[in-house]
Design a protein around this motif. Structure first.
Motif, PDB file in Angstrom:
ATOM      1  N   LYS A   1       0.935   6.727  -6.861  1.00 40.40           N
ATOM      2  CA  LYS A   1      -0.244   7.539  -7.181  1.00 40.40           C
ATOM      3  C   LYS A   1      -0.031   9.014  -6.872  1.00 40.40           C
ATOM      4  O   LYS A   1      -0.623   9.889  -7.521  1.00 40.40           O
ATOM      5  CB  LYS A   1      -1.467   7.012  -6.410  1.00 40.40           C
ATOM      6  CG  LYS A   1      -2.002   5.691  -6.904  1.00 40.40           C
ATOM      7  CD  LYS A   1      -3.355   5.367  -6.304  1.00 40.40           C
ATOM      8  CE  LYS A   1      -3.289   5.257  -4.796  1.00 40.40           C
ATOM      9  NZ  LYS A   1      -4.602   4.827  -4.224  1.00 40.40           N
ATOM     10  N   ASN A   2       0.804   9.308  -5.887  1.00 40.45           N
ATOM     11  CA  ASN A   2       0.953  10.689  -5.424  1.00 40.45           C
ATOM     12  C   ASN A   2       2.341  11.258  -5.693  1.00 40.45           C
ATOM     13  O   ASN A   2       2.742  12.240  -5.067  1.00 40.45           O
ATOM     14  CB  ASN A   2       0.659  10.760  -3.923  1.00 40.45           C
ATOM     15  CG  ASN A   2      -0.771  10.390  -3.590  1.00 40.45           C
ATOM     16  OD1 ASN A   2      -1.689  11.184  -3.736  1.00 40.45           O
ATOM     17  ND2 ASN A   2      -0.961   9.157  -3.138  1.00 40.45           N
TER      18      ASN A   2
ATOM     19  N   VAL B   1       2.164  11.133   2.578  1.00 37.57           N
ATOM     20  CA  VAL B   1       2.727  12.141   1.664  1.00 37.57           C
ATOM     21  C   VAL B   1       3.455  13.221   2.452  1.00 37.57           C
ATOM     22  O   VAL B   1       4.573  13.626   2.089  1.00 37.57           O
ATOM     23  CB  VAL B   1       1.608  12.766   0.798  1.00 37.57           C
ATOM     24  CG1 VAL B   1       2.112  14.028   0.092  1.00 37.57           C
ATOM     25  CG2 VAL B   1       1.109  11.758  -0.212  1.00 37.57           C
TER      26      VAL B   1
ATOM     27  N   PRO C   1      -3.328  11.389   1.344  1.00 40.95           N
ATOM     28  CA  PRO C   1      -2.684  10.320   2.127  1.00 40.95           C
ATOM     29  C   PRO C   1      -1.636  10.918   3.061  1.00 40.95           C
ATOM     30  O   PRO C   1      -0.763  11.670   2.619  1.00 40.95           O
ATOM     31  CB  PRO C   1      -2.046   9.431   1.049  1.00 40.95           C
ATOM     32  CG  PRO C   1      -2.858   9.685  -0.186  1.00 40.95           C
ATOM     33  CD  PRO C   1      -3.257  11.127  -0.107  1.00 40.95           C
TER      34      PRO C   1
ATOM     35  N   GLU D   1      -5.271   7.184  10.122  1.00 41.48           N
ATOM     36  CA  GLU D   1      -5.169   8.434   9.362  1.00 41.48           C
ATOM     37  C   GLU D   1      -6.512   9.099   9.104  1.00 41.48           C
ATOM     38  O   GLU D   1      -6.585  10.326   8.981  1.00 41.48           O
ATOM     39  CB  GLU D   1      -4.428   8.208   8.046  1.00 41.48           C
ATOM     40  CG  GLU D   1      -5.121   7.316   7.042  1.00 41.48           C
ATOM     41  CD  GLU D   1      -4.363   7.267   5.721  1.00 41.48           C
ATOM     42  OE1 GLU D   1      -3.505   8.145   5.503  1.00 41.48           O
ATOM     43  OE2 GLU D   1      -4.631   6.373   4.908  1.00 41.48           O
TER      44      GLU D   1
ATOM     45  N   LYS E   1       0.837  -1.204   0.000  1.00 40.80           N
ATOM     46  CA  LYS E   1       0.000   0.000   0.000  1.00 40.80           C
ATOM     47  C   LYS E   1       0.867   1.247   0.000  1.00 40.80           C
ATOM     48  O   LYS E   1       0.552   2.240  -0.676  1.00 40.80           O
ATOM     49  CB  LYS E   1      -0.926  -0.005   1.216  1.00 40.80           C
ATOM     50  CG  LYS E   1      -1.882   1.183   1.245  1.00 40.80           C
ATOM     51  CD  LYS E   1      -2.838   1.100   2.428  1.00 40.80           C
ATOM     52  CE  LYS E   1      -3.774   2.306   2.429  1.00 40.80           C
ATOM     53  NZ  LYS E   1      -4.730   2.267   3.569  1.00 40.80           N
ATOM     54  N   PHE E   2       1.960   1.202   0.746  1.00 42.22           N
ATOM     55  CA  PHE E   2       2.898   2.320   0.806  1.00 42.22           C
ATOM     56  C   PHE E   2       3.467   2.619  -0.589  1.00 42.22           C
ATOM     57  O   PHE E   2       3.508   3.777  -1.030  1.00 42.22           O
ATOM     58  CB  PHE E   2       4.021   1.984   1.781  1.00 42.22           C
ATOM     59  CG  PHE E   2       5.194   2.927   1.753  1.00 42.22           C
ATOM     60  CD1 PHE E   2       5.047   4.255   2.117  1.00 42.22           C
ATOM     61  CD2 PHE E   2       6.452   2.480   1.362  1.00 42.22           C
ATOM     62  CE1 PHE E   2       6.133   5.130   2.096  1.00 42.22           C
ATOM     63  CE2 PHE E   2       7.537   3.338   1.334  1.00 42.22           C
ATOM     64  CZ  PHE E   2       7.378   4.667   1.702  1.00 42.22           C
TER      65      PHE E   2
ATOM     66  N   GLU F   1       2.147   1.798  -3.468  1.00 44.27           N
ATOM     67  CA  GLU F   1       1.054   2.283  -4.317  1.00 44.27           C
ATOM     68  C   GLU F   1       0.769   3.760  -4.070  1.00 44.27           C
ATOM     69  O   GLU F   1       0.527   4.528  -5.020  1.00 44.27           O
ATOM     70  CB  GLU F   1      -0.207   1.453  -4.056  1.00 44.27           C
ATOM     71  CG  GLU F   1      -0.120   0.027  -4.585  1.00 44.27           C
ATOM     72  CD  GLU F   1      -1.352  -0.779  -4.222  1.00 44.27           C
ATOM     73  OE1 GLU F   1      -2.300  -0.190  -3.649  1.00 44.27           O
ATOM     74  OE2 GLU F   1      -1.381  -1.984  -4.512  1.00 44.27           O
ATOM     75  N   GLU F   2       0.783   4.159  -2.796  1.00 44.86           N
ATOM     76  CA  GLU F   2       0.544   5.568  -2.459  1.00 44.86           C
ATOM     77  C   GLU F   2       1.643   6.455  -3.045  1.00 44.86           C
ATOM     78  O   GLU F   2       1.370   7.570  -3.516  1.00 44.86           O
ATOM     79  CB  GLU F   2       0.485   5.750  -0.935  1.00 44.86           C
ATOM     80  CG  GLU F   2      -0.688   5.063  -0.257  1.00 44.86           C
ATOM     81  CD  GLU F   2      -2.011   5.770  -0.514  1.00 44.86           C
ATOM     82  OE1 GLU F   2      -2.073   6.658  -1.389  1.00 44.86           O
ATOM     83  OE2 GLU F   2      -2.996   5.436   0.166  1.00 44.86           O
TER      84      GLU F   2
ATOM     85  N   PHE G   1      -1.908   3.945   8.620  1.00 41.64           N
ATOM     86  CA  PHE G   1      -3.049   3.628   7.753  1.00 41.64           C
ATOM     87  C   PHE G   1      -4.317   3.337   8.566  1.00 41.64           C
ATOM     88  O   PHE G   1      -5.427   3.569   8.095  1.00 41.64           O
ATOM     89  CB  PHE G   1      -2.725   2.432   6.864  1.00 41.64           C
ATOM     90  CG  PHE G   1      -1.644   2.708   5.842  1.00 41.64           C
ATOM     91  CD1 PHE G   1      -1.512   3.978   5.290  1.00 41.64           C
ATOM     92  CD2 PHE G   1      -0.770   1.709   5.439  1.00 41.64           C
ATOM     93  CE1 PHE G   1      -0.524   4.248   4.346  1.00 41.64           C
ATOM     94  CE2 PHE G   1       0.216   1.966   4.495  1.00 41.64           C
ATOM     95  CZ  PHE G   1       0.345   3.241   3.947  1.00 41.64           C
TER      96      PHE G   1
END
Length: 261
Positions: free
Chosen positions: A13-14, A107, A104, A254, A6-7, A9-10, A251
């Motif tokens: 995406k960002n 970031v 997120p 947050e 997930k980290f 992927e974030e 996660f």
């Protein structure tokens, strides 16, 4: 290891948002001072000069090579303390943004790490130039330098995430970090070398991961020796475990940060 996936992927995406916020933060820092980016060059030099004057000139400690021994520890230490102090408000300091739009939270932590890494990079260049002027020969072990920086940054990340999370709930942690950062000066071989203290005492300094990094920086930059590989592998392994724990915590909570702030 779902947290790691997930980290990643974030980050993917960002990546544009991270790049924008990092550049914006750097530009803002430059705009706040008259000297701008020149201050980032003067800062590590003045930083070293103060400690050199105090320890070497006033107290009469250290040997003829003390300036380079001091510099190779102060710059990594400054990077470490800046990251940890900034991490405490990385999320809590963005309350207005968090309440208006979803971003997120990882970031904000990554941005603080990148901003301080850019500043550290400038300090590292100044440090390498200083070593050259001082007469330290360039060693083949210099090639390890970027790798050790990468490992150092990787170990800093999970600690920053934890401090960022705690900073949302404990407002005084940033003030506390100022004192913790000062303690690192005395719990790390910054103002001295480990061979200058009793061996039975020196081994306890390795309980502090920063000791391994400082000794490794000195090995590869000053002595042409190999990094402390075994120590580094242990620290990185512990860092990976801590990263999973820190990400899981981040996660999980947050979405509650906005309510707390």
């Amino acid at each position: 290891m779902n947290e790691i996936m997930k980290f990643i992927e974030e980050l993917k995406k960002n990546k544009d948002l991270i790049k924008y916020l990092t550049i914006f933060d750097l530009k803002t820092n430059i705009a706040r001072t008259y000297l701008g980016i020149i201050w980032w060059i003067l800062d590590p030099l003045l930083y070293m000069a103060i400690f050199y004057l105090l320890v070497h000139v006033i107290l009469g400690r250290g040997g003829p090579d003390y300036p380079v021994v001091l510099f190779t520890a102060l710059i990594p230490l400054k990077w470490t303390t800046a990251c940890l102090v900034d991490a405490t408000s990385a999320i809590s300091g963005k309350g207005r943004i968090i309440k208006q739009i979803y971003v997120p939270k990882i970031v904000f932590v990554i941005v603080r790490l990148l901003v301080n890494t850019v500043k550290f990079s400038i300090g590292a260049i100044i440090m390498l130039l200083f070593l050259a002027v001082y007469g330290v020969e360039i060693q083949t072990t210099y090639f390890y330098f970027p790798l050790i920086i990468l490992a150092h940054g990787f170990v800093l990340l999970p600690v920053m995430i934890l401090f960022a999370h705690i900073g949302v709930y404990l407002k005084d942690i940033k003030n506390m970090m100022q004192y913790i950062a000062r303690m690192l000066y005395y719990l790390s071989p910054v103002l001295f070398t480990l061979d200058s203290i009793p061996e039975n005492l020196a081994k306890y300094f390795y309980l502090n991961p920063l000791t391994t990094f400082i000794e490794t920086y000195r090995n590869i930059l000053l002595y042409g020796a190999a990094p402390l590989w075994i120590n580094l592998f242990v620290i990185i392994a512990c860092g990976m475990i801590l990263l999973v724990i820190a990400l899981r915590l981040l996660f999980k909570y947050e979405n509650q940060y906005a309510k707390v702030m």
